[in-house]
Design an enzyme around this catalytic site. Structure first.
Site, PDB file in Angstrom:
ATOM      1  N   ARG A  97       0.818  -1.217   0.000  1.00 32.15           N
ATOM      2  CA  ARG A  97       0.000   0.000   0.000  1.00 32.15           C
ATOM      3  C   ARG A  97       0.855   1.271   0.000  1.00 32.15           C
ATOM      4  O   ARG A  97       0.364   2.370  -0.150  1.00 32.15           O
ATOM      5  CB  ARG A  97      -0.910   0.041   1.254  1.00 32.15           C
ATOM      6  CG  ARG A  97      -1.881  -1.106   1.312  1.00 32.15           C
ATOM      7  CD  ARG A  97      -3.000  -0.829   2.257  1.00 32.15           C
ATOM      8  NE  ARG A  97      -3.884   0.215   1.804  1.00 32.15           N
ATOM      9  CZ  ARG A  97      -4.724   0.094   0.786  1.00 32.15           C
ATOM     10  NH1 ARG A  97      -4.801  -1.028   0.116  1.00 32.15           N
ATOM     11  NH2 ARG A  97      -5.500   1.099   0.451  1.00 32.15           N
ATOM     12  N   CYS A 121      -3.176  -6.055   2.770  1.00 29.30           N
ATOM     13  CA  CYS A 121      -4.031  -7.133   3.262  1.00 29.30           C
ATOM     14  C   CYS A 121      -5.494  -6.907   2.923  1.00 29.30           C
ATOM     15  O   CYS A 121      -5.981  -5.772   2.924  1.00 29.30           O
ATOM     16  CB  CYS A 121      -3.886  -7.239   4.775  1.00 29.30           C
ATOM     17  SG  CYS A 121      -2.281  -7.849   5.253  1.00 29.30           S
TER      18      CYS A 121
HETATM   19  N1  EPU Z   1      -9.970   4.721   4.636  1.00 29.72           N
HETATM   20  C1  EPU Z   1     -10.881   5.232   3.723  1.00 29.72           C
HETATM   21  N2  EPU Z   1     -10.417   6.037   2.726  1.00 29.72           N
HETATM   22  C2  EPU Z   1      -9.082   6.357   2.583  1.00 29.72           C
HETATM   23  C3  EPU Z   1      -8.168   5.842   3.535  1.00 29.72           C
HETATM   24  C4  EPU Z   1      -8.640   5.018   4.549  1.00 29.72           C
HETATM   25  O1  EPU Z   1     -12.070   4.954   3.826  1.00 29.72           O
HETATM   26  O2  EPU Z   1      -8.728   7.085   1.655  1.00 29.72           O
HETATM   27  C5  EPU Z   1     -10.460   3.846   5.730  1.00 29.72           C
HETATM   28  C6  EPU Z   1      -9.888   2.425   5.601  1.00 29.72           C
HETATM   29  O3  EPU Z   1     -10.641   1.646   4.681  1.00 29.72           O
HETATM   30  C7  EPU Z   1      -9.977   1.922   7.030  1.00 29.72           C
HETATM   31  C8  EPU Z   1      -9.724   3.183   7.853  1.00 29.72           C
HETATM   32  O4  EPU Z   1      -9.968   4.292   6.976  1.00 29.72           O
HETATM   33  O5  EPU Z   1     -11.269   1.445   7.298  1.00 29.72           O
HETATM   34  C9  EPU Z   1      -8.335   3.308   8.410  1.00 29.72           C
HETATM   35  O6  EPU Z   1      -7.388   3.206   7.365  1.00 29.72           O
HETATM   36  P1  EPU Z   1      -5.969   3.948   7.448  1.00 29.72           P
HETATM   37  O7  EPU Z   1      -5.839   4.850   6.280  1.00 29.72           O
HETATM   38  O8  EPU Z   1      -5.804   4.526   8.819  1.00 29.72           O
HETATM   39  O9  EPU Z   1      -4.985   2.722   7.288  1.00 29.72           O
HETATM   40  P2  EPU Z   1      -3.736   2.573   6.316  1.00 29.72           P
HETATM   41  O10 EPU Z   1      -2.934   3.808   6.303  1.00 29.72           O
HETATM   42  O11 EPU Z   1      -4.189   1.990   5.018  1.00 29.72           O
HETATM   43  C10 EPU Z   1      -2.106   1.756   8.177  1.00 29.72           C
HETATM   44  C11 EPU Z   1      -1.309   0.506   8.392  1.00 29.72           C
HETATM   45  C12 EPU Z   1      -2.243  -0.632   8.767  1.00 29.72           C
HETATM   46  C13 EPU Z   1      -2.989  -0.239  10.031  1.00 29.72           C
HETATM   47  C14 EPU Z   1      -3.744   1.079   9.817  1.00 29.72           C
HETATM   48  C15 EPU Z   1      -4.429   1.569  11.077  1.00 29.72           C
HETATM   49  C16 EPU Z   1       0.519   0.825   6.896  1.00 29.72           C
HETATM   50  C17 EPU Z   1       1.232   0.399   5.675  1.00 29.72           C
HETATM   51  N3  EPU Z   1      -0.593   0.183   7.181  1.00 29.72           N
HETATM   52  O12 EPU Z   1      -2.972   1.449   7.077  1.00 29.72           O
HETATM   53  O13 EPU Z   1      -1.418  -1.746   9.044  1.00 29.72           O
HETATM   54  O14 EPU Z   1      -3.906  -1.251  10.350  1.00 29.72           O
HETATM   55  O15 EPU Z   1      -2.820   2.094   9.367  1.00 29.72           O
HETATM   56  O16 EPU Z   1      -3.499   1.767  12.103  1.00 29.72           O
HETATM   57  O17 EPU Z   1       0.961   1.708   7.626  1.00 29.72           O
HETATM   58  C18 EPU Z   1      -0.854  -3.995   9.247  1.00 29.72           C
HETATM   59  O18 EPU Z   1       0.264  -3.611   9.620  1.00 29.72           O
HETATM   60  O19 EPU Z   1      -1.225  -5.220   9.288  1.00 29.72           O
HETATM   61  C19 EPU Z   1      -1.796  -3.011   8.729  1.00 29.72           C
HETATM   62  C20 EPU Z   1      -2.909  -3.350   8.076  1.00 29.72           C
END
Ligand code: EPU
Length: 438
Positions: A97, A121
């Site tokens: 991602r 994931c």
């Molecule tokens: N979301 C939206 N729109 C967007 C972005 C996010 O609807 O444009 C939603 C997502 O679908 C989700 C929620 O907002 O329901 C939170 O998503 P977030 O953007 O905070 O997550 P991320 O940046 O994609 C990172 C970590 C994840 C971790 C989350 C929350 C990385 C590469 N990944 O994901 O890590 O769960 O923050 O802390 O930094 C893992 O390590 O197993 C993992 C999934």
């Protein structure tokens, strides 16, 4: 190719292991190095697949990278950044991602960016609407193309006001990495404030960025014309540390996690104690152990920082199958992060999943048909089974379950776990686990 291990369970994990820099920070600091005019040095870098993927992507854009794997030191020289060949970038589609975070830095350095379709994931829809809205608000033009998106900013990137409807980690990072060199002032409200984001802010500040974080999830950034490289030691991986802690609890074991850092884990430690686990903290790490006797059931809700991280949920659920009574888990960050419980039931657990918001405040998934609450009835002895890794954290949970179960388990697809857990098979060996490649 399917990567399979055979696990003989029923033996407490005992010994010490080390966690290095956070998977959810290190790749982002690597992306930040693109913004500098001079080289950067990142220490405490783990040997995980996401680091490889981002190294590959930065390499395609002309960043010279040297990784001393033993020492965990990454040198990144962005002096000769250049536009990558689209076909080569497309070939990286589905790998991670992180590529979406290259948008701002590439626009600043090259005036355009081609970002491959994302991977990561399958734990929910994971849209990128907030990322794209933020970029558009800075003045970027986003064009969906075959295998990815092409982004340009013909008028340059200008500071803006962005209010996130949900404190998304990725959208906050997107805004930070774009705003630091956008012209003028950006005000981001509703920002995520996870420790990994605060460490990214540390890095950007070292590079010469002007940013301040207010108490109410507001981050203000004043764009600068030039940033330089940084030298930084990555914060430790609090998800990996908590995963090993859950493994200690579920196997009635005793694991010293060198590198585990209390201030980033306060909520986890509190929950761990409520379940009946014990820990001892010293300057170098944390010892997590099962003190004997019964574990207690709990009510748990995942949330953004400083709440209980969603990434801690899956490993802890395995330990909760060994707690007496009914535990309730309400997953409020991802709509689809409880599917992994099906295989645990196959191993003897009793976990029911529900569409309703159980045990806490209503969340945004309550009315929308998502199975995002679980009731875990315990204690249930687990027995070995043949199981397939569904995602990164779910995969580690299956390892824990197999290690805590009586008899043999065959676990398929373990390579997924290498995306975020450094040398996990070697570490399992150090802890006395009976695990071999099949
Ligand atoms: N979301 C939206 N729109 C967007 C972005 C996010 O609807 O444009 C939603 C997502 O679908 C989700 C929620 O907002 O329901 C939170 O998503 P977030 O953007 O905070 O997550 P991320 O940046 O994609 C990172 C970590 C994840 C971790 C989350 C929350 C990385 C590469 N990944 O994901 O890590 O769960 O923050 O802390 O930094 C893992 O390590 O197993 C993992 C999934």
């Amino acid at each position: 190719m399917d990567s399979i291990i055979r696990v003989q369970g029923g033996k407490p994990l005992q010994g010490d292991i080390t966690v290095r820099g956070a998977k959810n920070f290190v790749p982002k600091a690597m992306v930040a190095s693109l913004l500098g005019t001079t080289p950067s040095k990142l220490r405490n870098v783990p040997l995980i697949r996401d680091v490889d993927v981002v190294s590959g992507l930065l390499g395609l854009h002309g960043v010279q990278i040297n990784f001393d794997q033993g020492a965990g030191v990454l040198d990144l020289d962005p002096s000769n950044v250049e536009t990558a060949h689209v076909a080569e970038v497309q070939a990286m589609a589905g790998s991670s991602r992180i590529p979406i975070l290259l948008c701002g830095p590439l626009l600043h350095r090259l005036g355009e960016a081609f970002i491959p379709d994302l991977g990561g994931c399958n734990i929910g829809g994971r849209p990128i609407d907030m990322h794209l809205n933020a970029l558009r608000s800075f003045g970027a033009i986003v064009d969906k193309q075959e295998g990815g998106i092409h982004i340009t900013a013909p008028q340059g990137l200008r500071g803006t006001k962005i209010n996130l409807p949900y404190p998304s980690v990725g959208a906050t990072e997107q805004t930070l990495l774009t705003a630091v060199m956008a012209e003028g002032i950006t005000e981001l409200t509703g920002a995520a404030i996870e420790p990994e984001i605060m460490d990214l802010i540390n890095v950007l500040q070292k590079m010469g960025a002007n940013l301040s974080v207010d108490t109410d999830r507001t981050i203000r950034i004043e764009g600068v014309k030039e940033l330089k490289g940084f030298t930084h030691t990555a914060l430790p991986d609090r998800i990996e540390a908590a995963s090993w802690a859950s493994a200690a609890l579920a196997t009635r074991g005793d694991i010293y996690v060198r590198g585990a850092h209390q201030p980033d884990m306060t909520t986890f430690l509190n929950t761990f104690r409520k379940v009946g686990g014990e820990f001892e903290i010293d300057d170098a790490g944390i010892r997590f152990f099962h003190p004997g006797g019964e574990l207690q059931s709990i009510v748990l809700e995942t949330n953004v920082h400083p709440g209980f991280m969603t990434d801690w949920q899956q490993p802890l659920v395995v330990a909760l199958t060994q707690a007496t009574g009914l535990s309730i888990v309400h997953e409020t960050v991802y709509e689809n992060r409880l599917g992994f419980t099906k295989a645990l039931n196959q191993m003897g657990a009793q976990i029911q999943i529900y569409r309703e918001c159980l045990g806490g405040t209503p969340c945004r998934f309550g009315q929308r048909n998502f199975y995002h609450s679980a009731v875990i009835s315990g204690p249930t002895p687990l027995h070995g089974a043949e199981i397939w890794v569904p995602d990164l954290r779910g995969g580690f949970s299956y390892l824990i379950a197999a290690l805590g179960a009586e008899g043999e388990s065959i676990v398929h697809g373990i390579d997924v776990i290498a995306r975020g857990y450094e040398h996990f098979l070697t570490k399992l060996g150090r802890l006395g686990a009976n695990v071999e490649r099949a």
